[in-house]
Design an enzyme around this catalytic site. Sequence first.
Site, short mmCIF file in Angstrom:
data_model
loop_
_atom_site.label_atom_id
_atom_site.label_comp_id
_atom_site.label_asym_id
_atom_site.label_seq_id
_atom_site.Cartn_x
_atom_site.Cartn_y
_atom_site.Cartn_z
CG HIS A 1 -1.87 1.12 1.29
ND1 HIS A 1 -2.32 1.67 2.46
CD2 HIS A 1 -2.47 1.83 0.30
CE1 HIS A 1 -3.15 2.66 2.20
NE2 HIS A 1 -3.24 2.78 0.89
CD GLU B 1 -0.43 1.18 5.75
OE1 GLU B 1 -0.64 1.72 6.84
OE2 GLU B 1 -1.34 0.90 4.96
CG ASN C 1 -6.03 4.96 5.40
OD1 ASN C 1 -5.57 6.10 5.46
ND2 ASN C 1 -6.22 4.33 4.27
N1 LIG Z 1 -5.37 7.79 -5.03
C1 LIG Z 1 -4.97 7.59 -3.81
O1 LIG Z 1 -4.80 8.52 -3.00
C2 LIG Z 1 -4.66 6.19 -3.35
C3 LIG Z 1 -3.79 6.00 -2.26
C4 LIG Z 1 -3.47 4.70 -1.87
C5 LIG Z 1 -4.04 3.61 -2.53
N2 LIG Z 1 -4.90 3.85 -3.57
C6 LIG Z 1 -5.45 2.65 -4.25
O2 LIG Z 1 -4.77 2.49 -5.48
C7 LIG Z 1 -5.66 1.95 -6.45
C8 LIG Z 1 -5.70 2.84 -7.67
O3 LIG Z 1 -6.05 4.13 -7.30
P1 LIG Z 1 -5.83 5.39 -8.28
O4 LIG Z 1 -6.11 6.60 -7.47
O5 LIG Z 1 -4.53 5.27 -8.99
O6 LIG Z 1 -7.04 5.16 -9.32
P2 LIG Z 1 -7.22 5.79 -10.76
O7 LIG Z 1 -8.69 5.84 -10.99
O8 LIG Z 1 -6.42 7.05 -10.92
O9 LIG Z 1 -6.59 4.69 -11.74
C9 LIG Z 1 -7.10 3.41 -11.90
C10 LIG Z 1 -6.69 2.90 -13.27
O10 LIG Z 1 -6.99 1.52 -13.34
C11 LIG Z 1 -7.50 1.25 -14.65
N3 LIG Z 1 -8.28 0.02 -14.57
C12 LIG Z 1 -9.51 -0.15 -14.04
N4 LIG Z 1 -9.86 -1.45 -14.09
C13 LIG Z 1 -8.82 -2.12 -14.65
C14 LIG Z 1 -8.56 -3.50 -14.93
N5 LIG Z 1 -9.45 -4.43 -14.65
N6 LIG Z 1 -7.38 -3.82 -15.49
C15 LIG Z 1 -6.48 -2.87 -15.78
N7 LIG Z 1 -6.66 -1.54 -15.53
C16 LIG Z 1 -7.82 -1.18 -14.96
C17 LIG Z 1 -8.29 2.48 -15.02
O11 LIG Z 1 -8.42 2.58 -16.43
C18 LIG Z 1 -7.41 3.58 -14.42
O12 LIG Z 1 -6.47 4.06 -15.37
C19 LIG Z 1 -6.99 1.75 -5.74
O13 LIG Z 1 -7.04 0.44 -5.24
C20 LIG Z 1 -6.92 2.76 -4.61
O14 LIG Z 1 -7.73 2.42 -3.52
C21 LIG Z 1 -5.21 5.09 -4.00
#
Ligand SMILES: NC(=O)c1ccc[n+]([C@@H]2O[C@H](COP(=O)([O-])OP(=O)(O)OC[C@H]3O[C@@H](n4cnc5c(N)ncnc54)[C@H](O)[C@@H]3O)[C@@H](O)[C@H]2O)c1
Length: 510
Positions: A145, A157, A195
């Site tokens: 994470h 993490e 968190n």
């Molecule tokens: N943004 C944050 O602050 C943050 C922090 C820690 C963890 N996360 C976690 O990280 C992950 C991604 O978050 P993010 O903010 O980068 O999201 P985001 O929406 O910016 O990006 C997600 C990407 O995944 C792609 N995608 C969706 N389904 C897919 C699939 N089945 N196969 C391949 N690609 C696919 C989408 O097209 C998109 O480009 C989530 O699990 C989120 O909980 C986010």
Amino acid sequence: MTTADQSPRILGIVGAGAMGRGIAQIAALAGLQVLLYDTNPDAAVTARTTLATVFDKLVARGRLSEADAHAALVRLSPCESLKQLGPCDVVIEAIIEKLDLKCALLQQLEAVVGPDCLLASNTSSLSITALGAACARPQRVAGMHFFNPVPLMKVVEVIDGLRTAPATVDTLMQLARRFGHTPVRAKDMPGFLVNHAGRGMNTEGLRIASEGVASFAEIDRIMREQAGFKLGPFELLDLTALDVSHPVMESIYHQFYEEARFRPSPITAVRLAGGLLGRKSGMGFYQYSEDGQQIQPPEPLAPFTLPARVWVSRAQPAAYEAVCELIPSLGGVLDTGEQPSDDALIVVTPFGLDTTSAAVGEHLDPSRTVALDALLPFAHGRRRTIMTSPATSHLSRDAAHALFAADGTPVTVISDSAGFVAQRVIATIVNIGCDIAQQRIATPQDIDLAVTLGLGYPMGPLALGDSIGPALILLVLRNLQALSGDPRYRPSPWLMRRAQLGLSLTQDES
Ligand SMILES: NC(=O)c1ccc[n+]([C@@H]2O[C@H](COP(=O)([O-])OP(=O)(O)OC[C@H]3O[C@@H](n4cnc5c(N)ncnc54)[C@H](O)[C@@H]3O)[C@@H](O)[C@H]2O)c1
């Protein structure tokens, strides 16, 4: 299987959004070959173009050599199909936060990669054990994470699911170090470490506001300028935005089966429904100017008329000493009698009690009694909090305000609250940190590391409790619990035992 001494060379990243892109950046700069895949065919290519611009900027600022930037970019390959991830040693998924989609993806990956390839999820809220259960080889599935923005937030993490092999986590911890990040190891529990530990500040800030103790801005000022945090709870909520943080508050509360320590507040539910999301909607707990600057509400000016004399309660001997040292330096005259003289301002220094209970409990005239928060050492310039009871006269309140602001130090006057503002929030943060240790979710050292690096607190919760004294934190919580009847303040056994034994909160059992 890839082991700790066989460093991964090829990293697959699925999901080229904000997080996938950030992970790709640090991995390519650390020398790994990075294969980037996204279901949106443009996303992986755009991510590479964006990273090329980022590398150019780093070169322009002298933070990266042109040769290293070029080499990192060459190592980054967008993929058109998931099958191209076949040669990976590790794949990190960073797709949208949906359990069924992540499970389906991990199953597809298992059909594509070799038997020794590790599968890591960047999920922030889903169970790693549940993700592993969808796989044929759950022992190779773990959480990794990262925090946003990945290159700047230097903590990761690394999470063990119930069926994760220890070697999997060891390798991912090593990998995080290669990225220049600090890994902390956590068990698969809701909110993991950061968190989970972060619940205290926001929920207690909201609770204080809901009791009408102080305004949002006043609570923030106290947390920043008295307690030493970079941001108060409401500035933080405005930054993360309520459409993100309110559902997280609800989710963690429910995942812990309505644990009172994590109880969310209707304040954020109503504001979310009204679209007052925070900075990004231009209106949150604060107003924002057109150019995005936070508008601070003005502070009331301090009155000038000092009290004729000041009598200080002896109920808390260390606080009594500290206040008696402070008052003459502010030009105040101490009334040193056993009982206050008729014209004296009365200052009490309760821990976890309100002004009312302190005045009534010590048989003092409530109309002349004001409480001063003495949890943290007094220093010139460090904000002071004074608190009235419903019976405190305006004259006494203004005299106390004038006195404690006489050296130019800012003073916040709040309404009655068991534990002021700083005591309540700090005790809640320490207590939750202690309970994370009690549940053996992580080592005391990793809890403090995760909180300082992941939340930017000046100290981890356990070190913070030690700096104030576990016994004092315990007293605040016990009084808060007694006065409110709310189980959210029940002290963690970790804190109770160490406070009674005179041990550090970082002391694990041998
Ligand atoms: N943004 C944050 O602050 C943050 C922090 C820690 C963890 N996360 C976690 O990280 C992950 C991604 O978050 P993010 O903010 O980068 O999201 P985001 O929406 O910016 O990006 C997600 C990407 O995944 C792609 N995608 C969706 N389904 C897919 C699939 N089945 N196969 C391949 N690609 C696919 C989408 O097209 C998109 O480009 C989530 O699990 C989120 O909980 C986010």
